[in-house]
Design a protein around this motif. Structure first.
Motif, PDB file in Angstrom:
ATOM      1  N   SER A 117       0.809  -1.220   0.000  1.00 18.34           N
ATOM      2  CA  SER A 117       0.000   0.000   0.000  1.00 18.34           C
ATOM      3  C   SER A 117       0.844   1.272   0.000  1.00 18.34           C
ATOM      4  O   SER A 117       2.021   1.258   0.380  1.00 18.34           O
ATOM      5  CB  SER A 117      -0.922   0.016   1.220  1.00 18.34           C
ATOM      6  OG  SER A 117      -0.158   0.191   2.403  1.00 18.34           O
ATOM      7  N   ALA A 118       0.217   2.359  -0.395  1.00 20.49           N
ATOM      8  CA  ALA A 118       0.856   3.676  -0.341  1.00 20.49           C
ATOM      9  C   ALA A 118       1.193   4.028   1.101  1.00 20.49           C
ATOM     10  O   ALA A 118       2.209   4.685   1.366  1.00 20.49           O
ATOM     11  CB  ALA A 118      -0.054   4.732  -0.964  1.00 20.49           C
ATOM     12  N   GLU A 119       0.370   3.578   2.058  1.00 17.78           N
ATOM     13  CA  GLU A 119       0.633   3.830   3.475  1.00 17.78           C
ATOM     14  C   GLU A 119       1.907   3.125   3.931  1.00 17.78           C
ATOM     15  O   GLU A 119       2.696   3.674   4.697  1.00 17.78           O
ATOM     16  CB  GLU A 119      -0.558   3.389   4.337  1.00 17.78           C
ATOM     17  CG  GLU A 119      -1.799   4.227   4.150  1.00 17.78           C
ATOM     18  CD  GLU A 119      -2.610   3.857   2.895  1.00 17.78           C
ATOM     19  OE1 GLU A 119      -2.434   2.737   2.335  1.00 17.78           O
ATOM     20  OE2 GLU A 119      -3.397   4.703   2.449  1.00 17.78           O
ATOM     21  N   GLU A 120       2.113   1.891   3.453  1.00 19.29           N
ATOM     22  CA  GLU A 120       3.340   1.174   3.803  1.00 19.29           C
ATOM     23  C   GLU A 120       4.558   1.889   3.211  1.00 19.29           C
ATOM     24  O   GLU A 120       5.590   2.013   3.882  1.00 19.29           O
ATOM     25  CB  GLU A 120       3.284  -0.261   3.287  1.00 19.29           C
ATOM     26  CG  GLU A 120       2.321  -1.146   4.038  1.00 19.29           C
ATOM     27  CD  GLU A 120       2.176  -2.509   3.410  1.00 19.29           C
ATOM     28  OE1 GLU A 120       2.481  -3.501   4.105  1.00 19.29           O
ATOM     29  OE2 GLU A 120       1.756  -2.595   2.230  1.00 19.29           O
ATOM     30  N   ALA A 121       4.433   2.367   1.981  1.00 14.50           N
ATOM     31  CA  ALA A 121       5.532   3.103   1.345  1.00 14.50           C
ATOM     32  C   ALA A 121       5.834   4.374   2.132  1.00 14.50           C
ATOM     33  O   ALA A 121       7.004   4.697   2.371  1.00 14.50           O
ATOM     34  CB  ALA A 121       5.197   3.434  -0.105  1.00 14.50           C
ATOM     35  N   GLU A 122       4.804   5.073   2.575  1.00 15.49           N
ATOM     36  CA  GLU A 122       4.985   6.304   3.350  1.00 15.49           C
ATOM     37  C   GLU A 122       5.648   6.003   4.692  1.00 15.49           C
ATOM     38  O   GLU A 122       6.531   6.745   5.133  1.00 15.49           O
ATOM     39  CB  GLU A 122       3.644   7.008   3.562  1.00 15.49           C
ATOM     40  CG  GLU A 122       3.742   8.284   4.362  1.00 15.49           C
ATOM     41  CD  GLU A 122       4.726   9.296   3.788  1.00 15.49           C
ATOM     42  OE1 GLU A 122       5.402   9.976   4.589  1.00 15.49           O
ATOM     43  OE2 GLU A 122       4.837   9.409   2.555  1.00 15.49           O
ATOM     44  N   ARG A 123       5.236   4.935   5.352  1.00 15.83           N
ATOM     45  CA  ARG A 123       5.866   4.551   6.631  1.00 15.83           C
ATOM     46  C   ARG A 123       7.349   4.269   6.426  1.00 15.83           C
ATOM     47  O   ARG A 123       8.189   4.708   7.225  1.00 15.83           O
ATOM     48  CB  ARG A 123       5.183   3.325   7.217  1.00 15.83           C
ATOM     49  CG  ARG A 123       3.848   3.626   7.850  1.00 15.83           C
ATOM     50  CD  ARG A 123       3.178   2.398   8.430  1.00 15.83           C
ATOM     51  NE  ARG A 123       4.008   1.694   9.378  1.00 15.83           N
ATOM     52  CZ  ARG A 123       3.970   0.373   9.570  1.00 15.83           C
ATOM     53  NH1 ARG A 123       3.138  -0.385   8.880  1.00 15.83           N
ATOM     54  NH2 ARG A 123       4.742  -0.197  10.459  1.00 15.83           N
ATOM     55  N   LEU A 124       7.687   3.556   5.363  1.00 12.57           N
ATOM     56  CA  LEU A 124       9.096   3.264   5.097  1.00 12.57           C
ATOM     57  C   LEU A 124       9.882   4.534   4.823  1.00 12.57           C
ATOM     58  O   LEU A 124      10.993   4.703   5.331  1.00 12.57           O
ATOM     59  CB  LEU A 124       9.231   2.289   3.927  1.00 12.57           C
ATOM     60  CG  LEU A 124       8.997   0.836   4.299  1.00 12.57           C
ATOM     61  CD1 LEU A 124       8.774  -0.005   3.061  1.00 12.57           C
ATOM     62  CD2 LEU A 124      10.164   0.294   5.110  1.00 12.57           C
ATOM     63  N   ARG A 125       9.314   5.449   4.047  1.00 14.74           N
ATOM     64  CA  ARG A 125      10.002   6.731   3.789  1.00 14.74           C
ATOM     65  C   ARG A 125      10.234   7.484   5.096  1.00 14.74           C
ATOM     66  O   ARG A 125      11.305   8.056   5.315  1.00 14.74           O
ATOM     67  CB  ARG A 125       9.207   7.587   2.809  1.00 14.74           C
ATOM     68  CG  ARG A 125       9.402   7.210   1.355  1.00 14.74           C
ATOM     69  CD  ARG A 125       8.843   8.267   0.407  1.00 14.74           C
ATOM     70  NE  ARG A 125       7.414   8.447   0.575  1.00 14.74           N
ATOM     71  CZ  ARG A 125       6.483   7.672   0.022  1.00 14.74           C
ATOM     72  NH1 ARG A 125       6.838   6.671  -0.739  1.00 14.74           N
ATOM     73  NH2 ARG A 125       5.199   7.903   0.219  1.00 14.74           N
ATOM     74  N   ARG A 126       9.223   7.484   5.978  1.00 16.98           N
ATOM     75  CA  ARG A 126       9.366   8.174   7.265  1.00 16.98           C
ATOM     76  C   ARG A 126      10.452   7.511   8.108  1.00 16.98           C
ATOM     77  O   ARG A 126      11.283   8.189   8.715  1.00 16.98           O
ATOM     78  CB  ARG A 126       8.037   8.166   8.022  1.00 16.98           C
ATOM     79  CG  ARG A 126       8.091   9.036   9.278  1.00 16.98           C
ATOM     80  CD  ARG A 126       6.795   9.026  10.047  1.00 16.98           C
ATOM     81  NE  ARG A 126       6.785   7.834  10.889  1.00 16.98           N
ATOM     82  CZ  ARG A 126       5.750   7.051  11.077  1.00 16.98           C
ATOM     83  NH1 ARG A 126       4.594   7.293  10.506  1.00 16.98           N
ATOM     84  NH2 ARG A 126       5.834   5.993  11.846  1.00 16.98           N
ATOM     85  N   PHE A 127      10.488   6.175   8.136  1.00 20.19           N
ATOM     86  CA  PHE A 127      11.506   5.477   8.920  1.00 20.19           C
ATOM     87  C   PHE A 127      12.910   5.733   8.381  1.00 20.19           C
ATOM     88  O   PHE A 127      13.866   5.841   9.149  1.00 20.19           O
ATOM     89  CB  PHE A 127      11.219   3.981   8.978  1.00 20.19           C
ATOM     90  CG  PHE A 127       9.997   3.621   9.777  1.00 20.19           C
ATOM     91  CD1 PHE A 127       9.658   4.300  10.934  1.00 20.19           C
ATOM     92  CD2 PHE A 127       9.170   2.591   9.369  1.00 20.19           C
ATOM     93  CE1 PHE A 127       8.532   3.968  11.676  1.00 20.19           C
ATOM     94  CE2 PHE A 127       8.047   2.236  10.101  1.00 20.19           C
ATOM     95  CZ  PHE A 127       7.733   2.931  11.255  1.00 20.19           C
ATOM     96  N   VAL A 128      13.053   5.818   7.071  1.00 15.14           N
ATOM     97  CA  VAL A 128      14.357   6.132   6.472  1.00 15.14           C
ATOM     98  C   VAL A 128      14.784   7.537   6.895  1.00 15.14           C
ATOM     99  O   VAL A 128      15.934   7.757   7.291  1.00 15.14           O
ATOM    100  CB  VAL A 128      14.307   5.996   4.930  1.00 15.14           C
ATOM    101  CG1 VAL A 128      15.543   6.601   4.288  1.00 15.14           C
ATOM    102  CG2 VAL A 128      14.143   4.537   4.528  1.00 15.14           C
ATOM    103  N   LYS A 129      13.858   8.475   6.837  1.00 17.04           N
ATOM    104  CA  LYS A 129      14.157   9.854   7.251  1.00 17.04           C
ATOM    105  C   LYS A 129      14.541   9.889   8.732  1.00 17.04           C
ATOM    106  O   LYS A 129      15.505  10.553   9.119  1.00 17.04           O
ATOM    107  CB  LYS A 129      12.944  10.745   6.992  1.00 17.04           C
ATOM    108  CG  LYS A 129      13.173  12.190   7.300  1.00 17.04           C
ATOM    109  CD  LYS A 129      11.945  13.017   6.963  1.00 17.04           C
ATOM    110  CE  LYS A 129      12.148  14.461   7.356  1.00 17.04           C
ATOM    111  NZ  LYS A 129      10.958  15.264   7.098  1.00 17.04           N
TER     112      LYS A 129
END
Length: 111
Positions: free
Chosen positions: A69-81
């Motif tokens: 999901s787009a939500e999973e992609a967003e969570r991963l981007r946030r965790f990388v940041k």
């Protein structure tokens, strides 16, 4: 390294379950590099562009087979940041319902 979408979805979902070990400032560690004796500085990473590309793809290795999901992609981007924030600048929001990690420069606040 090349990975099919099926395996990529499974790998990044595993990373979501083990953020502290799998997610680095560069992205999610490449599973091929993790399994080899590749020196840390030469390891590859899956980054935000890969997360975006995986949205809508399924992993048939997982029992539910739901699309990434787009939500999973967003969570991963946030965790990388968040992984890129130095320890001395890490503070959490004081709202117990939030507790989001913040990047705070104490030195700037004190001057």
């Amino acid at each position: 390294h090349q990975m099919c979408n099926n395996c990529s979805v499974s790998h990044v979902r595993i990373a979501l379950g083990n953020v502290a070990d799998q997610v680095k400032p560069q992205g999610v560690r490449c599973p091929n590099c993790m399994a080899s004796t590749t020196p840390a500085q030469d390891q590859g990473f899956l980054d935000g562009s890969v997360f975006e590309r995986l949205v809508g793809h399924r992993s048939y290795l997982e029992p539910d087979g739901e699309s990434f999901s787009a939500e999973e992609a967003e969570r991963l981007r946030r965790f990388v940041k968040e992984a890129a924030i130095p320890p001395e600048r890490r503070f959490n929001c004081v709202n117990i319902r939030c507790a989001r990690l913040l990047d705070v420069n104490i030195q700037e606040l004190l001057t």
